[in-house]
Enzyme design. Structure first.
Site, PDB file in Angstrom:
ATOM      1  N   GLU A  50      -3.311   3.038   1.797  1.00  0.00           N
ATOM      2  CA  GLU A  50      -2.811   3.614   0.529  1.00  0.00           C
ATOM      3  C   GLU A  50      -3.197   5.090   0.437  1.00  0.00           C
ATOM      4  O   GLU A  50      -2.391   5.945   0.043  1.00  0.00           O
ATOM      5  CB  GLU A  50      -3.382   2.851  -0.672  1.00  0.00           C
ATOM      6  CG  GLU A  50      -2.880   3.425  -1.992  1.00  0.00           C
ATOM      7  CD  GLU A  50      -3.639   2.904  -3.211  1.00  0.00           C
ATOM      8  OE1 GLU A  50      -3.919   1.700  -3.261  1.00  0.00           O
ATOM      9  OE2 GLU A  50      -3.947   3.715  -4.090  1.00  0.00           O
ATOM     10  N   HIS A 106      -7.844   4.491   4.611  1.00  0.00           N
ATOM     11  CA  HIS A 106      -7.156   3.341   4.005  1.00  0.00           C
ATOM     12  C   HIS A 106      -5.663   3.667   3.911  1.00  0.00           C
ATOM     13  O   HIS A 106      -5.281   4.803   3.593  1.00  0.00           O
ATOM     14  CB  HIS A 106      -7.731   3.071   2.614  1.00  0.00           C
ATOM     15  CG  HIS A 106      -7.227   1.803   1.988  1.00  0.00           C
ATOM     16  ND1 HIS A 106      -5.965   1.706   1.455  1.00  0.00           N
ATOM     17  CD2 HIS A 106      -7.804   0.593   1.826  1.00  0.00           C
ATOM     18  CE1 HIS A 106      -5.800   0.486   0.979  1.00  0.00           C
ATOM     19  NE2 HIS A 106      -6.902  -0.217   1.211  1.00  0.00           N
ATOM     20  N   HIS A 117       0.804  -1.234   0.000  1.00  0.00           N
ATOM     21  CA  HIS A 117       0.000   0.000   0.000  1.00  0.00           C
ATOM     22  C   HIS A 117       0.834   1.279   0.000  1.00  0.00           C
ATOM     23  O   HIS A 117       0.321   2.346  -0.295  1.00  0.00           O
ATOM     24  CB  HIS A 117      -0.867   0.068   1.267  1.00  0.00           C
ATOM     25  CG  HIS A 117      -1.936  -0.960   1.329  1.00  0.00           C
ATOM     26  ND1 HIS A 117      -2.731  -1.266   0.254  1.00  0.00           N
ATOM     27  CD2 HIS A 117      -2.373  -1.727   2.349  1.00  0.00           C
ATOM     28  CE1 HIS A 117      -3.606  -2.194   0.627  1.00  0.00           C
ATOM     29  NE2 HIS A 117      -3.400  -2.498   1.880  1.00  0.00           N
ATOM     30  N   CYS A 154       4.217  -1.161  -3.610  1.00  0.00           N
ATOM     31  CA  CYS A 154       4.000  -1.621  -4.985  1.00  0.00           C
ATOM     32  C   CYS A 154       4.437  -0.527  -5.967  1.00  0.00           C
ATOM     33  O   CYS A 154       4.137   0.654  -5.746  1.00  0.00           O
ATOM     34  CB  CYS A 154       2.520  -1.920  -5.168  1.00  0.00           C
ATOM     35  SG  CYS A 154       2.125  -2.301  -6.859  1.00  0.00           S
ATOM     36  N   SER A 196     -10.611  -5.732   2.578  1.00  0.00           N
ATOM     37  CA  SER A 196     -10.034  -5.549   1.236  1.00  0.00           C
ATOM     38  C   SER A 196     -10.931  -4.669   0.356  1.00  0.00           C
ATOM     39  O   SER A 196     -12.084  -5.004   0.100  1.00  0.00           O
ATOM     40  CB  SER A 196      -9.847  -6.918   0.579  1.00  0.00           C
ATOM     41  OG  SER A 196      -9.604  -6.744  -0.793  1.00  0.00           O
ATOM     42  N   THR A 249      -5.880   3.063  -6.127  1.00  0.00           N
ATOM     43  CA  THR A 249      -5.634   2.068  -7.192  1.00  0.00           C
ATOM     44  C   THR A 249      -6.672   0.947  -7.249  1.00  0.00           C
ATOM     45  O   THR A 249      -6.786   0.278  -8.276  1.00  0.00           O
ATOM     46  CB  THR A 249      -4.252   1.410  -7.006  1.00  0.00           C
ATOM     47  OG1 THR A 249      -4.212   0.828  -5.702  1.00  0.00           O
ATOM     48  CG2 THR A 249      -3.126   2.399  -7.183  1.00  0.00           C
ATOM     49  N   CYS A 291      -5.486   0.479 -10.718  1.00  0.00           N
ATOM     50  CA  CYS A 291      -4.497  -0.524 -11.128  1.00  0.00           C
ATOM     51  C   CYS A 291      -5.116  -1.497 -12.135  1.00  0.00           C
ATOM     52  O   CYS A 291      -6.239  -1.963 -11.932  1.00  0.00           O
ATOM     53  CB  CYS A 291      -4.035  -1.261  -9.881  1.00  0.00           C
ATOM     54  SG  CYS A 291      -2.988  -2.646 -10.274  1.00  0.00           S
TER      55      CYS A 291
HETATM   56  S1  SF4 Z   1      -3.684  -4.129  -6.736  1.00  0.00           S
HETATM   57 FE1  SF4 Z   1      -2.251  -3.187  -8.162  1.00  0.00          FE
HETATM   58  S2  SF4 Z   1      -1.527  -1.371  -7.080  1.00  0.00           S
HETATM   59 FE2  SF4 Z   1      -2.416  -2.702  -5.540  1.00  0.00          FE
HETATM   60  S3  SF4 Z   1      -0.694  -3.933  -4.807  1.00  0.00           S
HETATM   61 FE3  SF4 Z   1      -1.683  -5.083  -6.453  1.00  0.00          FE
HETATM   62  S4  SF4 Z   1      -0.493  -4.573  -8.276  1.00  0.00           S
HETATM   63 FE4  SF4 Z   1      -0.059  -3.017  -6.739  1.00  0.00          FE
END
Ligand code: SF4
Length: 283
Positions: free
Chosen positions: A131, A129, A79, A101, A223, A167, A195
């Site tokens: 992220e 959250h 995140h 990531c 999640s 994302t 994403c």
């Molecule tokens: S969903 Fe996409 S942005 Fe999130 S950890 Fe996985 S690859 Fe990375």
């Protein structure tokens, strides 16, 4: 095969995305060497996987705990983190094992660049959250975060702003929001920063969901993409059930010979979906 004679298939495109695989691989490598490792927040929004890693020595800590920790290794999960965390680590002689990531890092960078260019930043994301906190951190907390368009009704939005997305949000919702804001007369520079690991599954999952009598969607309750992908399954197959652990299985929902599809979030481990399959086939 059990008495119910269920025909169970796991969606092969479900399970960990590369960002989560990267973070868990990194953690397991260090756990194998050192026997323990601190991790800032749950490494993944899946309690079963967190428990598996805790048994190997993973120690989950909070941001508060980080303030009092010194001279240790701490993993940053996929995140990502706000700049504040990197400052604390430097002050406390903490070695960060940075498994943020790359997709999130790129988004952080884009938001920082926009902010530095004096753009007003608005983020479609979930309040609190991890992220999103990392993204807000790129703007010194000046970004406006909303998770529901209704929150913007009374917000003091400038005429012109730059819109980003967490994302793991729903692509369809992002574009609806963009249209709505343009219709309200705002000058919106919209960046679809969802994403592709999530948006592509969004597209493919419905093809999987329609083939079964029942769908078990396996995901941790925290999640974000789990919620999005569950809704996709549910839309295309009303007999979709959200479930987190095999203890929650209710066999009364099945009829003999049902075709059952198992799908999951980007934070759902394949081993857990396999456990569900084995459990269903026993009955
Ligand atoms: S969903 Fe996409 S942005 Fe999130 S950890 Fe996985 S690859 Fe990375």
């Amino acid at each position: 095969m059990g008495a119910l004679n269920l025909q169970v298939t796991i969606d092969q495109d479900s399970g960990f995305c590369f960002g989560v695989v990267y973070a868990i691989d990194m953690a397991e490598e260090i756990l194998a060497e050192d026997g323990y490792l601190y991790c800032l927040g749950d490494i993944v929004h899946n309690d079963e996987e967190v428990e598996r890693l805790k048994a190997k020595g993973l120690r989950i800590i909070s941001h508060e705990d980080l303030q009092t920790l010194h001279h240790e290794k701490v993993l940053i999960r996929a995140h990502g983190e706000a700049p504040e965390t990197y400052r604390t680590a430097l002050e406390n002689d903490i070695t960060l094992i940075d498994a943020s990531c790359p997709v999130v890092l790129k988004l952080q960078h884009r938001i920082k660049t926009s902010h530095d260019a004096n753009e007003k930043i608005v983020i479609f994301g979930k309040h609190g959250h991890a992220e999103v906190i990392g993204l807000e951190g790129q703007t010194n907390g000046e970004a406006l975060v909303f998770q529901d368009i209704a929150e913007l009704d009374n917000a003091n939005l400038p005429e012109r702003f730059t819109l980003y997305s967490q994302t793991t949000k729903s692509t369809a919702k992002f574009y609806q929001i963009k249209e709505e804001l343009i219709n309200r007369g705002y000058n919106v520079k919209a960046n679809d920063t969802i994403c592709r690991q999530v948006s592509n599954r969004d597209k493919d999952l419905h093809k999987f969901a329609v083939n079964f009598d029942k769908i078990l969607f396996v995901s941790g309750k925290k999640s974000s993409n789990g919620k999005v992908l569950f809704e996709v399954c549910k839309k295309f197959n009303p007999n979709t059930y959200f479930i987190s652990s095999t203890d929650e299985l209710d066999f009364s929902i099945f009829q003999s010979g049902d075709r059952v599809g198992i799908a999951g979030a980007t934070s759902t481990p394949m081993w857990l979906m396999q456990e569900f399959k084995a459990e269903l086939e026993k009955h």
